[in-house]
Design a protein around this motif. Sequence first.
Motif, mmCIF file in Angstrom:
data_model
loop_
_atom_site.group_PDB
_atom_site.id
_atom_site.type_symbol
_atom_site.label_atom_id
_atom_site.label_comp_id
_atom_site.label_asym_id
_atom_site.label_seq_id
_atom_site.Cartn_x
_atom_site.Cartn_y
_atom_site.Cartn_z
ATOM 1 N N GLY A 22 17.260 -5.874 -20.958
ATOM 2 C CA GLY A 22 18.224 -4.997 -20.299
ATOM 3 C C GLY A 22 17.989 -4.858 -18.803
ATOM 4 N N SER A 23 18.611 -3.825 -18.233
ATOM 5 C CA SER A 23 18.526 -3.562 -16.788
ATOM 6 C C SER A 23 17.730 -2.290 -16.540
ATOM 7 N N PRO A 24 17.061 -2.188 -15.375
ATOM 8 C CA PRO A 24 16.339 -0.953 -15.041
ATOM 9 C C PRO A 24 17.317 0.189 -14.775
ATOM 10 N N ILE A 25 16.954 1.393 -15.187
ATOM 11 C CA ILE A 25 17.785 2.580 -14.972
ATOM 12 C C ILE A 25 16.940 3.649 -14.294
ATOM 13 N N PHE A 26 17.396 4.116 -13.138
ATOM 14 C CA PHE A 26 16.743 5.203 -12.412
ATOM 15 C C PHE A 26 17.765 6.333 -12.265
ATOM 16 N N HIS A 27 17.463 7.462 -12.885
ATOM 17 C CA HIS A 27 18.430 8.560 -12.889
ATOM 18 C C HIS A 27 17.721 9.896 -12.716
ATOM 19 N N PHE B 130 6.565 5.655 -11.163
ATOM 20 C CA PHE B 130 6.989 4.259 -11.051
ATOM 21 C C PHE B 130 5.959 3.312 -11.656
ATOM 22 N N ASP B 131 4.668 3.608 -11.480
ATOM 23 C CA ASP B 131 3.636 2.756 -12.061
ATOM 24 C C ASP B 131 3.713 2.769 -13.583
ATOM 25 N N GLU B 132 4.014 3.942 -14.160
ATOM 26 C CA GLU B 132 4.167 4.024 -15.613
ATOM 27 C C GLU B 132 5.392 3.241 -16.068
ATOM 28 N N PHE B 133 6.436 3.240 -15.243
ATOM 29 C CA PHE B 133 7.628 2.460 -15.562
ATOM 30 C C PHE B 133 7.299 0.974 -15.657
ATOM 31 N N LEU B 134 6.485 0.476 -14.720
ATOM 32 C CA LEU B 134 6.110 -0.939 -14.732
ATOM 33 C C LEU B 134 5.258 -1.288 -15.956
ATOM 34 N N GLY C 225 13.508 3.955 -16.559
ATOM 35 C CA GLY C 225 13.402 3.266 -17.828
ATOM 36 C C GLY C 225 14.265 2.024 -17.840
ATOM 37 N N TRP C 226 14.517 1.495 -19.039
ATOM 38 C CA TRP C 226 15.312 0.284 -19.216
ATOM 39 C C TRP C 226 16.496 0.586 -20.125
ATOM 40 N N SER C 227 17.603 -0.104 -19.877
ATOM 41 C CA SER C 227 18.797 0.127 -20.679
ATOM 42 C C SER C 227 18.606 -0.321 -22.128
ATOM 43 N N CYS C 228 17.645 -1.191 -22.387
ATOM 44 C CA CYS C 228 17.399 -1.694 -23.740
ATOM 45 C C CYS C 228 16.384 -0.850 -24.496
ATOM 46 N N CYS C 229 15.796 0.158 -23.842
ATOM 47 C CA CYS C 229 14.765 0.991 -24.467
ATOM 48 C C CYS C 229 15.146 2.462 -24.344
ATOM 49 N N SER C 230 14.584 3.273 -25.230
ATOM 50 C CA SER C 230 14.833 4.714 -25.171
ATOM 51 C C SER C 230 13.792 5.440 -24.329
ATOM 52 N N ARG C 231 12.656 4.803 -24.091
ATOM 53 C CA ARG C 231 11.578 5.474 -23.371
ATOM 54 C C ARG C 231 11.911 5.633 -21.892
ATOM 55 N N LYS C 232 11.642 6.821 -21.346
ATOM 56 C CA LYS C 232 11.855 7.112 -19.930
ATOM 57 C C LYS C 232 10.600 7.783 -19.383
ATOM 58 N N VAL C 233 10.227 7.458 -18.160
ATOM 59 C CA VAL C 233 9.038 8.032 -17.512
ATOM 60 C C VAL C 233 9.418 8.498 -16.118
ATOM 61 N N LEU C 234 8.529 9.248 -15.475
ATOM 62 C CA LEU C 234 8.784 9.753 -14.130
ATOM 63 C C LEU C 234 8.091 8.908 -13.066
ATOM 64 N N GLU D 221 0.813 -1.208 0.000
ATOM 65 C CA GLU D 221 0.000 0.000 0.000
ATOM 66 C C GLU D 221 0.851 1.265 0.000
ATOM 67 N N GLY D 222 2.160 1.122 0.167
ATOM 68 C CA GLY D 222 3.056 2.275 0.183
ATOM 69 C C GLY D 222 3.633 2.584 -1.187
ATOM 70 N N ALA D 223 4.704 3.365 -1.197
ATOM 71 C CA ALA D 223 5.368 3.767 -2.430
ATOM 72 C C ALA D 223 6.754 3.128 -2.502
ATOM 73 N N PRO D 224 7.299 2.937 -3.703
ATOM 74 C CA PRO D 224 8.643 2.381 -3.819
ATOM 75 C C PRO D 224 9.690 3.355 -3.296
ATOM 76 N N VAL D 225 10.723 2.825 -2.656
ATOM 77 C CA VAL D 225 11.805 3.633 -2.087
ATOM 78 C C VAL D 225 13.127 3.145 -2.665
ATOM 79 N N PHE D 226 13.868 4.031 -3.329
ATOM 80 C CA PHE D 226 15.185 3.713 -3.871
ATOM 81 C C PHE D 226 16.178 4.674 -3.233
ATOM 82 N N HIS D 227 17.091 4.138 -2.434
ATOM 83 C CA HIS D 227 18.003 4.996 -1.691
ATOM 84 C C HIS D 227 19.383 4.362 -1.628
ATOM 85 N N GLU D 228 20.362 5.030 -2.241
ATOM 86 C CA GLU D 228 21.751 4.585 -2.212
ATOM 87 C C GLU D 228 21.906 3.116 -2.608
#
Length: 348
Positions: A175-180, A196-200, A185-194, A27-34
Motif C-alpha cells: 500500500g501507500s504511506p498515510i500521515f494524518h 517516524f522511526d517507529e513507522f519505519l 501508517g500504511w494503507s494496507c495495514c491497520s497499525r498506526k504510530v506517532l 542527522e535532522g528530523a523528517p519534515v512533511f509540509h503541504e
Amino acid sequence: MVKCTHKGCGKDFVEAENKDNACQYHEGAPVFHEGLKGWSCCKKRVSDFDEFLALPGCTFGRHSTEPAVAPAAVGTGESTKTNDVPTTAKASHVTEDGVEVYGKKPEPAAAAAAAVAVEPKKEEEKKPEVEEDDDETVPVPEGTTCKRRGCGRVWKDQATSRGSGAEAVCRYHPGSPIFHEGSKGWSCCSRKVLDFDEFLKIEGCKEGKHLFVGANSQTEEFVDCRTDWYQTQTNVILSIFAKNKDDTKVDFTEDSINVDIKMKGNKRYKKTFPLFATIDIATSKFTVLSTKIEINLKKTSGISWASLEPNDQVKTWTTFGVSGGGGTVGGTEMYYNADSPLHHINKK
C-alpha cells in the motif's frame, strides 16, 4: 552483522570494518509540509514518498547501533518560518494517497458532485495492480537495497537473496504511506504510530520475492566524470564533478583511493586512483556537495606531488618553498623530507 540506526542509512555492517565516512545519514528530523517531504537538515523537498526515502544523507560519519534519539518536532518551526499554516492548524482533509491538505475543505455539494462525476471510473480504479518482479538476468550491483516498501534487505548473493532461505523472503507493504494528524501508517495495514522511526519499523504485511532491479530496469551504465586536483604542502584535494548522486563511497588505502558514485538514471562512476605518494588514511576524508565530490588527501610527508597518479614521464615539477611565507609555491629554497624522491639531489 548489525544494522545501523542512523536515519537514512539502515545498512548492515561489521564493527571491525566500521570507519569514518562509512555511514551516510540524516542527522535532522523528517519534515512533511503541504505534500512536500524532506529532512530538516537538508533543503531538498520531494512529493513522492519513495523519493523521500531515497534522499541521500547529508552527513557522513561512523555507523552506529545506539537507539535513535527523536529530534524536536520540526513541523511547528517549519510552519512558523513559512507562515503558510498556523501552528495550531490541522489538515482539513486527507487524500487517498495519504497527503494532508490544508485550507478550506470543499463544500459537501461540490464533493458529492465530484463523487458522481468519477463514479463511472471506479470500476477501473479497483482493478488489482500488477506488482513488478525482478528480471533475474540483470546483474545486481553490490550493496543494492530491495525496492519494495518496508523491506530494507540488502543484496548479498544469488543463493542468499534469491534462494529458498529466510533472507530471500521479502516482507513489504503493497500500500501507500498515510500521515494524518500526527499518526503514521500504511494503507494496507491497520497499525498506526506517532513516531517516524517507529513507522519505519512497521513490519511488512505481505510476503513475496525481493525487488532489487525490477523487470524494466536497464543495465547499469558506467560513465566518466570530469576531475581536477590541486595541492598544498600538507594535502592533495581531488574534485570529481557529478550531479544527481544517490550514493557515494570512497575507500582510502595508503597508496590509492577507490571511488564509487551511483547516480540517478542507472548511471555509475567507479574508478580506482593509484596515488603518486602515500597518504594518511585516518585523516583523509571526503565531502559530498551538490555538483561534485571533494576528496581531501592528507600527505604523509610535505613533498610536492608531480602528478596525482604515478607517472614516469614527469621529470620536473613545482616544489614548495619555505622562504617568503613558509610552504608557498615557487619559493627560492627547496623543501623536502628524507624520503623525498629528490633525495638524490645534494644540498650545497
